[in-house]
Design a protein around this motif. Structure first.
Motif, PDB file in Angstrom:
ATOM      1  N   ASN A   1      15.195  49.508   3.198  1.00 22.96           N
ATOM      2  CA  ASN A   1      16.422  50.154   3.658  1.00 22.96           C
ATOM      3  C   ASN A   1      17.043  49.380   4.811  1.00 22.96           C
ATOM      4  O   ASN A   1      17.821  49.918   5.595  1.00 22.96           O
ATOM      5  CB  ASN A   1      16.156  51.602   4.091  1.00 22.96           C
ATOM      6  N   ASN A   2      16.693  48.102   4.941  1.00 25.61           N
ATOM      7  CA  ASN A   2      17.200  47.277   6.041  1.00 25.61           C
ATOM      8  C   ASN A   2      18.721  47.220   6.075  1.00 25.61           C
ATOM      9  O   ASN A   2      19.329  47.189   7.130  1.00 25.61           O
ATOM     10  CB  ASN A   2      16.645  45.854   5.950  1.00 25.61           C
ATOM     11  N   ARG A   3      19.342  47.189   4.896  1.00 23.28           N
ATOM     12  CA  ARG A   3      20.809  47.121   4.841  1.00 23.28           C
ATOM     13  C   ARG A   3      21.415  48.353   5.517  1.00 23.28           C
ATOM     14  O   ARG A   3      22.369  48.259   6.310  1.00 23.28           O
ATOM     15  CB  ARG A   3      21.268  47.021   3.387  1.00 23.28           C
ATOM     16  N   ALA A   4      20.869  49.522   5.212  1.00 23.10           N
ATOM     17  CA  ALA A   4      21.387  50.756   5.807  1.00 23.10           C
ATOM     18  C   ALA A   4      21.200  50.751   7.318  1.00 23.10           C
ATOM     19  O   ALA A   4      22.078  51.175   8.073  1.00 23.10           O
ATOM     20  CB  ALA A   4      20.690  51.964   5.189  1.00 23.10           C
ATOM     21  N   GLU A   5      20.041  50.252   7.768  1.00 24.65           N
ATOM     22  CA  GLU A   5      19.782  50.226   9.205  1.00 24.65           C
ATOM     23  C   GLU A   5      20.709  49.234   9.912  1.00 24.65           C
ATOM     24  O   GLU A   5      21.164  49.491  11.024  1.00 24.65           O
ATOM     25  CB  GLU A   5      18.317  49.877   9.462  1.00 24.65           C
ATOM     26  N   ARG A   6      20.976  48.116   9.272  1.00 26.98           N
ATOM     27  CA  ARG A   6      21.903  47.140   9.872  1.00 26.98           C
ATOM     28  C   ARG A   6      23.306  47.727   9.978  1.00 26.98           C
ATOM     29  O   ARG A   6      24.011  47.502  10.959  1.00 26.98           O
ATOM     30  CB  ARG A   6      21.925  45.853   9.039  1.00 26.98           C
ATOM     31  N   ASP A   7      23.701  48.483   8.952  1.00 25.13           N
ATOM     32  CA  ASP A   7      25.034  49.087   8.975  1.00 25.13           C
ATOM     33  C   ASP A   7      25.171  50.107  10.102  1.00 25.13           C
ATOM     34  O   ASP A   7      26.252  50.295  10.661  1.00 25.13           O
ATOM     35  CB  ASP A   7      25.328  49.765   7.631  1.00 25.13           C
ATOM     36  N   LEU A   8      24.077  50.780  10.432  1.00 26.18           N
ATOM     37  CA  LEU A   8      24.117  51.798  11.486  1.00 26.18           C
ATOM     38  C   LEU A   8      23.893  51.227  12.882  1.00 26.18           C
ATOM     39  O   LEU A   8      24.248  51.847  13.879  1.00 26.18           O
ATOM     40  CB  LEU A   8      23.047  52.863  11.221  1.00 26.18           C
ATOM     41  N   ARG A   9      23.303  50.033  12.938  1.00 22.91           N
ATOM     42  CA  ARG A   9      22.880  49.491  14.239  1.00 22.91           C
ATOM     43  C   ARG A   9      24.046  49.293  15.202  1.00 22.91           C
ATOM     44  O   ARG A   9      23.929  49.583  16.390  1.00 22.91           O
ATOM     45  CB  ARG A   9      22.129  48.175  14.023  1.00 22.91           C
ATOM     46  N   MET A  10      25.173  48.794  14.708  1.00 22.95           N
ATOM     47  CA  MET A  10      26.301  48.526  15.599  1.00 22.95           C
ATOM     48  C   MET A  10      26.877  49.810  16.181  1.00 22.95           C
ATOM     49  O   MET A  10      27.399  49.806  17.298  1.00 22.95           O
ATOM     50  CB  MET A  10      27.385  47.748  14.858  1.00 22.95           C
ATOM     51  N   ALA A  11      26.764  50.902  15.443  1.00 21.70           N
ATOM     52  CA  ALA A  11      27.223  52.179  15.989  1.00 21.70           C
ATOM     53  C   ALA A  11      26.353  52.586  17.181  1.00 21.70           C
ATOM     54  O   ALA A  11      26.856  53.118  18.178  1.00 21.70           O
ATOM     55  CB  ALA A  11      27.186  53.256  14.908  1.00 21.70           C
ATOM     56  N   LYS A  12      25.056  52.317  17.093  1.00 23.02           N
ATOM     57  CA  LYS A  12      24.163  52.617  18.212  1.00 23.02           C
ATOM     58  C   LYS A  12      24.437  51.688  19.388  1.00 23.02           C
ATOM     59  O   LYS A  12      24.385  52.105  20.542  1.00 23.02           O
ATOM     60  CB  LYS A  12      22.702  52.481  17.769  1.00 23.02           C
TER      61      LYS A  12
ATOM     62  N   GLN B   1      32.357  46.497   6.221  1.00 25.47           N
ATOM     63  CA  GLN B   1      31.080  46.346   5.518  1.00 25.47           C
ATOM     64  C   GLN B   1      31.295  46.253   4.008  1.00 25.47           C
ATOM     65  O   GLN B   1      30.630  45.475   3.321  1.00 25.47           O
ATOM     66  CB  GLN B   1      30.161  47.522   5.855  1.00 25.47           C
ATOM     67  N   THR B   2      32.230  47.042   3.495  1.00 30.46           N
ATOM     68  CA  THR B   2      32.539  46.996   2.068  1.00 30.46           C
ATOM     69  C   THR B   2      33.114  45.643   1.679  1.00 30.46           C
ATOM     70  O   THR B   2      32.726  45.050   0.666  1.00 30.46           O
ATOM     71  CB  THR B   2      33.538  48.106   1.696  1.00 30.46           C
ATOM     72  N   MET B   3      34.038  45.132   2.477  1.00 26.37           N
ATOM     73  CA  MET B   3      34.643  43.832   2.188  1.00 26.37           C
ATOM     74  C   MET B   3      33.621  42.704   2.289  1.00 26.37           C
ATOM     75  O   MET B   3      33.614  41.761   1.486  1.00 26.37           O
ATOM     76  CB  MET B   3      35.816  43.582   3.144  1.00 26.37           C
ATOM     77  N   ALA B   4      32.739  42.804   3.284  1.00 31.45           N
ATOM     78  CA  ALA B   4      31.686  41.788   3.430  1.00 31.45           C
ATOM     79  C   ALA B   4      30.762  41.806   2.218  1.00 31.45           C
ATOM     80  O   ALA B   4      30.325  40.754   1.736  1.00 31.45           O
ATOM     81  CB  ALA B   4      30.894  42.036   4.713  1.00 31.45           C
ATOM     82  N   ALA B   5      30.446  43.018   1.703  1.00 25.75           N
ATOM     83  CA  ALA B   5      29.595  43.133   0.521  1.00 25.75           C
ATOM     84  C   ALA B   5      30.261  42.517  -0.707  1.00 25.75           C
ATOM     85  O   ALA B   5      29.588  42.046  -1.624  1.00 25.75           O
ATOM     86  CB  ALA B   5      29.261  44.601   0.259  1.00 25.75           C
ATOM     87  N   ASP B   6      31.595  42.507  -0.722  1.00 20.58           N
ATOM     88  CA  ASP B   6      32.341  41.892  -1.817  1.00 20.58           C
ATOM     89  C   ASP B   6      32.546  40.395  -1.609  1.00 20.58           C
ATOM     90  O   ASP B   6      33.208  39.733  -2.412  1.00 20.58           O
ATOM     91  CB  ASP B   6      33.716  42.563  -1.968  1.00 20.58           C
ATOM     92  N   GLY B   7      31.995  39.860  -0.514  1.00 19.17           N
ATOM     93  CA  GLY B   7      32.095  38.430  -0.259  1.00 19.17           C
ATOM     94  C   GLY B   7      33.390  37.995   0.389  1.00 19.17           C
ATOM     95  O   GLY B   7      33.723  36.807   0.395  1.00 19.17           O
ATOM     96  N   VAL B   8      34.125  38.934   0.971  1.00 15.46           N
ATOM     97  CA  VAL B   8      35.402  38.613   1.613  1.00 15.46           C
ATOM     98  C   VAL B   8      35.168  38.286   3.087  1.00 15.46           C
ATOM     99  O   VAL B   8      34.452  39.003   3.782  1.00 15.46           O
ATOM    100  CB  VAL B   8      36.392  39.797   1.498  1.00 15.46           C
ATOM    101  N   ASN B   9      35.757  37.191   3.553  1.00 17.40           N
ATOM    102  CA  ASN B   9      35.668  36.826   4.959  1.00 17.40           C
ATOM    103  C   ASN B   9      36.257  37.962   5.808  1.00 17.40           C
ATOM    104  O   ASN B   9      37.306  38.516   5.488  1.00 17.40           O
ATOM    105  CB  ASN B   9      36.422  35.522   5.211  1.00 17.40           C
ATOM    106  N   LEU B  10      35.580  38.300   6.911  1.00 19.56           N
ATOM    107  CA  LEU B  10      36.010  39.452   7.699  1.00 19.56           C
ATOM    108  C   LEU B  10      37.381  39.256   8.333  1.00 19.56           C
ATOM    109  O   LEU B  10      38.156  40.205   8.454  1.00 19.56           O
ATOM    110  CB  LEU B  10      34.973  39.765   8.780  1.00 19.56           C
ATOM    111  N   LEU B  11      37.698  38.025   8.747  1.00 15.72           N
ATOM    112  CA  LEU B  11      39.030  37.779   9.303  1.00 15.72           C
ATOM    113  C   LEU B  11      40.108  37.975   8.239  1.00 15.72           C
ATOM    114  O   LEU B  11      41.184  38.524   8.508  1.00 15.72           O
ATOM    115  CB  LEU B  11      39.103  36.360   9.877  1.00 15.72           C
TER     116      LEU B  11
END
Length: 211
Positions: free
Chosen positions: A144-155, A181-191
């Protein structure tokens, strides 16, 4: 967890670190996070050089690698039965390899303190199905590392800022974070993703509820 109201309404399998609060939800399935287990096994190996822990760690790592390469993301029934056999044999050897727990002294209250190795071995025995579920069910991930990484920045945000001051700001933060996070999962550059949002364009996946 009750206020967030995700797990109480969830009917699938939740992947976690065996925290008792998660296990109290009996209406959904449970899988133990492989990454958490590997870290604990590594600590036991480094601390005590137990062969059983090294073998279990190798078995889980190898099985994860095999499953990840499969198109259907699971083992066959015969392969899973063999995995169970090897898993149980190693834990049986572990019971013999670990030192005996001393008897509880008379008039002593509470439980006898056990070593990290003893606690881990007992957990692996008790929750065998949850540990190996990733190899049996194709929809169950190893970690579940992906889920924890997604929540980490909120903490991190919470620790730095203390709070969001207003509830609408917290909602805005979650919406922006979810979109990125959704765009990154689709391989889209965040900028590029930010440029798309500012231009008023929407990803088809986000528009369909992917966020």
């Amino acid at each position: 967890m009750e206020e967030v109201n995700i797990i109480p309404r969830y009917g699938g399998v939740i992947i976690h670190d065996c925290w008792a609060s998660y296990l109290s939800y009996e209406h959904c399935g449970h899988g133990l996070c492989g990454s958490h287990l590997l870290r604990e096994l590594t600590f036991v190996v480094d601390s005590n050089q137990y062969r059983w822990a090294r073998n279990i760690k190798k078995l889980l790592s190898e099985t994860c690698h095999i499953v990840s390469k499969r198109e259907d993301k699971c083992l066959t029934e015969k392969e899973y039965a063999n995995l169970q056999k090897r898993y149980r044999n190693n834990l049986t050897r572990g019971c013999k390899e670990l030192p005996e727990i001393p008897p509880k002294p008379k008039n002593q209250r509470g439980k006898i303190a056990k070593s990290d190795a003893h606690n881990l071995l007992e957990r692996l025995q008790k929750y065998e199905t949850a540990v190996l579920l990733f190899a049996k069910e194709r929809h169950v991930p190893f970690t579940n590392n992906r889920a924890e990484r997604d929540l980490r920045m909120a903490k991190v945000k919470q620790k730095v800022s203390g709070c969001f001051r207003k509830q609408q700001y917290a909602h805005a933060y979650c919406r922006i974070s979810s979109y990125l996070q959704t765009m990154a999962a689709d391989g889209v550059n965040l900028l590029v993703a930010i440029q798309i949002a500012l231009a008023g364009q929407i990803s088809p996946r986000v528009n369909d509820g992917g966020e």
